[in-house]
Motif scaffolding. Structure first.
Motif, PDB file in Angstrom:
ATOM      1  N   THR A 181       0.826  -1.204   0.000  1.00  0.00           N
ATOM      2  CA  THR A 181       0.000   0.000   0.000  1.00  0.00           C
ATOM      3  C   THR A 181       0.860   1.253   0.000  1.00  0.00           C
TER       4      THR A 181
ATOM      5  N   LYS B 204      -0.900  -2.050  -6.096  1.00  0.00           N
ATOM      6  CA  LYS B 204      -1.677  -1.105  -6.889  1.00  0.00           C
ATOM      7  C   LYS B 204      -0.842   0.151  -7.166  1.00  0.00           C
TER       8      LYS B 204
ATOM      9  N   ARG C 145       0.355   4.034  -7.415  1.00  0.00           N
ATOM     10  CA  ARG C 145       0.222   5.175  -6.506  1.00  0.00           C
ATOM     11  C   ARG C 145      -0.882   6.103  -7.008  1.00  0.00           C
ATOM     12  N   ASP C 146      -1.454   6.869  -6.085  1.00  0.00           N
ATOM     13  CA  ASP C 146      -2.378   7.922  -6.481  1.00  0.00           C
ATOM     14  C   ASP C 146      -1.621   8.997  -7.254  1.00  0.00           C
ATOM     15  N   HIS C 147      -2.298   9.650  -8.180  1.00  0.00           N
ATOM     16  CA  HIS C 147      -1.692  10.727  -8.951  1.00  0.00           C
ATOM     17  C   HIS C 147      -2.206  12.063  -8.407  1.00  0.00           C
ATOM     18  N   TYR C 148      -1.249  12.956  -8.090  1.00  0.00           N
ATOM     19  CA  TYR C 148      -1.594  14.220  -7.431  1.00  0.00           C
ATOM     20  C   TYR C 148      -1.353  15.398  -8.374  1.00  0.00           C
TER      21      TYR C 148
ATOM     22  N   ASN D 299      -1.871  19.127  -3.239  1.00  0.00           N
ATOM     23  CA  ASN D 299      -1.661  17.732  -3.657  1.00  0.00           C
ATOM     24  C   ASN D 299      -2.980  16.964  -3.791  1.00  0.00           C
ATOM     25  N   ASN D 300      -3.980  17.621  -4.339  1.00  0.00           N
ATOM     26  CA  ASN D 300      -5.259  16.939  -4.565  1.00  0.00           C
ATOM     27  C   ASN D 300      -5.102  15.822  -5.596  1.00  0.00           C
ATOM     28  N   ASN D 301      -5.896  14.762  -5.435  1.00  0.00           N
ATOM     29  CA  ASN D 301      -5.874  13.658  -6.403  1.00  0.00           C
ATOM     30  C   ASN D 301      -6.400  14.138  -7.754  1.00  0.00           C
TER      31      ASN D 301
ATOM     32  N   ASN E 169      -8.572  13.354 -10.056  1.00  0.00           N
ATOM     33  CA  ASN E 169      -9.747  12.495 -10.212  1.00  0.00           C
ATOM     34  C   ASN E 169     -10.699  12.974 -11.307  1.00  0.00           C
TER      35      ASN E 169
ATOM     36  N   CYS F 102      -7.364  18.129 -10.989  1.00  0.00           N
ATOM     37  CA  CYS F 102      -7.912  17.887  -9.663  1.00  0.00           C
ATOM     38  C   CYS F 102      -9.197  18.695  -9.487  1.00  0.00           C
TER      39      CYS F 102
ATOM     40  N   SER G 152     -13.406   8.332 -13.630  1.00  0.00           N
ATOM     41  CA  SER G 152     -13.992   6.993 -13.677  1.00  0.00           C
ATOM     42  C   SER G 152     -14.975   6.870 -14.841  1.00  0.00           C
TER      43      SER G 152
END
Length: 620
Positions: free
Chosen positions: A110, A150, A152-155, A163-165, A167, A178, A195
């Motif tokens: 993680t 998995k 890493r999150d992308h910021y 550093n917002n995702n 999304n 972001c 998504s």
């Protein structure tokens, strides 16, 4: 199911990928390697993929603006962790700064960190960390790592965005953004949750994958058939060799029998020709007698008849004589001559046009005789043909016109094309659907570039393989946006006006629109090859009706009375519908006809018979 491990080695530098970027041909390379390949090409516009050698346009900004292959970069990262787990006995703990607590004993899938015993205990007992997935530093742990780890999150890298995702996806800029970006620099843009965008793209990929699998199945079947044919060739070779050896043993007997057969056929042909010529001679003699009778009678009237006697026979002699002369003119008394003409109907007073003549028997299995052509260099040609059998024949004469001009070349620059599919003419202006460059180009009829509009995408005014293009009665440009499943309408300068969206499940829906046509009322008829329908819309985009049951409609033309002619690519036919949409006739035995057109001068129908490599003309 354990996922396969991809190849993470760059084909240029033979090292693990470093910041991999993906080309339109779906091959990936290190960013630095692409910089080197572009520099080596010596061009500012185009370079070749090192693997497939496909020409690739160099985007504005160079290789740095090419899409990142994030998944491949993640796989390189995973491979690095796995290498440390399998090949190193002592791996430093990523959590401890000074390393006093000893080497790492586990890896956190993680956090993407190697952990010593102390850090591991902290993870195991921590309230927010206890659910993290841990694997041991051995072969089994490496296998589990590849399966469970998995990305890493992308910021967001923008200042003050915390550093917002990332999304969200801005379709206007083709960028990941972001939440803060959506209310700031991208506030007026078309932004969707990542998504939803990913799901749409996955559906498109699934459809393409299904198509690809179907093609592979067909190709595999074709290859199997090819192997079978190779084996059959070998078998045929052996059989033919045996047959040749046997034939030579009986050759003398066969030749004698053949000699008798040929002599018999010669006698039959001679008798048939003599009979035909005798009949023609009798016809000549009768016509000579008829003409002589009328001329004698005419001379007698002129010499001996009074005015009253002459007037009593008024019109009789000229009428009968003219009728007889017309019958004489139907008989060919001199060699056949062909006069070449321009498309406007004027005589073309020069030679050099390729002329072919053939005569096909209607009773002897379509036996064909090809004629000898003499070019008189004044626009006329003499064709000499000698039938080999008696009976009715069909005479076919073809003339290939001279190429006047070639417009454009293959490429992506102004005035260049990549698989142009549709064209429409308005006065001295051409509009061309430049399909694989995802745009429409405007040129003069002499080929001078004027303007272009559109680019690859699904937004307003963008295209995904534009196909058909027509101009309506108000000079509006109507374009079938094939792979976006919609019709877009523009002004004559390319300004977007309206979209007719074919996606959905209602009566208005359609898939893969190809051909377009206008009926006398100005309604738009759409030949939707992907959904096997003909849909009709008003010029404002309102659904009117649908008609027909075509099998792969690809082209459509409509005459002045509203009759529709639809070429069916998969059905190998051309269907004709009345103005109410009722099928009234079908022309079959075509070979994957792609498009159809009407000659407004005489109503002739032209069909692009794609599979046969021909253009057919029907007179109606």
């Amino acid at each position: 199911m354990e996922k396969p491990f991809p190849n993470i080695t760059c084909a240029v530098c033979s090292k693990p990928y470093n910041d991999p970027r993906i080309l339109p041909c779906l091959h990936s390379y290190c960013l630095q390697c692409l910089h080197h390949e572009i520099e080596k090409s010596g061009s500012q516009r185009m370079f070749q993929c090192p693997i497939c050698e496909r020409n690739t346009s160099i985007p504005v900004g160079g290789a740095s603006v090419l899409p990142q292959n994030l998944h491949l970069g993640f796989e390189v990262e995973v491979a690095g962790y796995m290498s440390k787990m399998v090949n190193n006995s002592d791996v430093a703990c990523d959590h401890c700064i000074d390393g006093d607590n000893g080497p790492a004993v586990v890896f956190c899938c993680t956090c993407h960190q190697f952990l010593c015993k102390v850090a591991y205990e902290y993870h195991r007992t921590g309230r927010h960390l206890s659910k993290h997935k841990m694997v041991g530093l051995d072969q089994e742990g490496a296998r589990q790592l590849h399966t469970t780890m998995k990305p890493r999150d992308h910021y967001c890298s923008q200042p003050n965005h915390g550093n917002n995702n990332l999304n969200f996806y801005c379709e206007t800029c083709s960028l990941l953004v972001c939440l803060h970006c959506t209310t700031a620099t991208h506030k007026s843009h078309t932004v969707k949750e990542i998504s939803a965008v990913a799901k749409t793209h996955q559906i498109e990929i699934t459809g393409a994958l299904e198509d690809a699998r179907e093609v592979v199945t067909k190709l595999t079947g074709a290859m199997d058939e090819n192997n079978r044919m190779i084996e059959q060739v070998e078998i045929s070779k052996r059989n033919a060799s045996l047959a040749i050896n046997n034939a030579f043993e009986t050759l003398q007997q066969t030749l004698e029998e053949r000699k008798k057969t040929l002599l018999s056929e010669l006698e039959t042909i001679s008798l048939s020709r003599t009979t035909a010529l005798t009949l023609q001679k009798e016809q000549f003699e009768k016509m000579i007698g008829d003409v002589g009778h009328y001329t004698d009678m005419a001379s007698q009237i002129l010499q001996t008849h009074t005015d009253h006697e002459t007037v009593a026979l008024r019109g009789l002699i000229p009428t009968e004589l003219q009728a007889t002369l017309k019958r004489v003119q139907t008989i060919s008394l001199t060699p056949n001559q062909v006069q070449s003409k321009t498309s406007e109907g004027a005589e073309y007073p020069h030679g050099g046009v390729e002329v072919k003549g053939e005569m096909r028997s209607k009773t002897h299995n379509g036996a064909v005789v090809y004629g000898e052509v003499e070019d008189h260099r004044d626009g006329t040609y003499t064709i000499t043909l000698t039938p080999q059998t008696a009976g009715p024949h069909q005479l076919l004469i073809t003339m290939d016109g001279q190429l006047k001009n070639t417009i454009g070349s293959r490429g992506s620059g102004d005035g260049q094309f990549s698989n142009p599919s549709g064209i429409s003419i308005k006065g001295d202006v051409l509009y061309v659907a430049d399909t694989y460059n995802h745009r429409v180009q405007k040129l003069t009829s002499s080929g001078k570039f004027l303007h272009r509009f559109g680019q690859h995408g699904s937004g307003q005014g963008q295209f995904n393989r534009p196909w058909g293009v027509i101009i309506d009665y108000n000079n509006k440009l109507i374009v079938s946006d094939c792979n976006n499943h919609r019709i877009q309408i523009f002004n004559e300068n390319g300004g977007w006006l309206l979209t007719i969206d074919g996606q959905g499940s209602g009566n208005h829906s359609f898939q893969t629109p190809w051909g377009l046509a206008l009926d006398p009322q100005g309604n738009i008829h759409v030949a939707a090859g992907g959904s096997n329908t003909i849909k009709v819309f008003t010029k404002e985009g309102v659904y009117v009706r649908m008609y027909g049951d075509p099998n792969g409609p690809s082209g459509i033309a409509i005459d002045d009375e509203g009759y529709s002619l639809v070429s069916e690519f998969d059905g190998n036919s051309l269907s004709i519908y009345d103005p109410e949409g009722n099928k009234i006739h079908t022309v079959g035995n075509l070979n994957t006809p792609y498009d159809t057109a009407l000659d407004p001068r005489d109503g002739s129908v032209f069909i692009a018979n794609y599979g046969a490599g021909t253009v057919l003309k029907y007179c109606v």
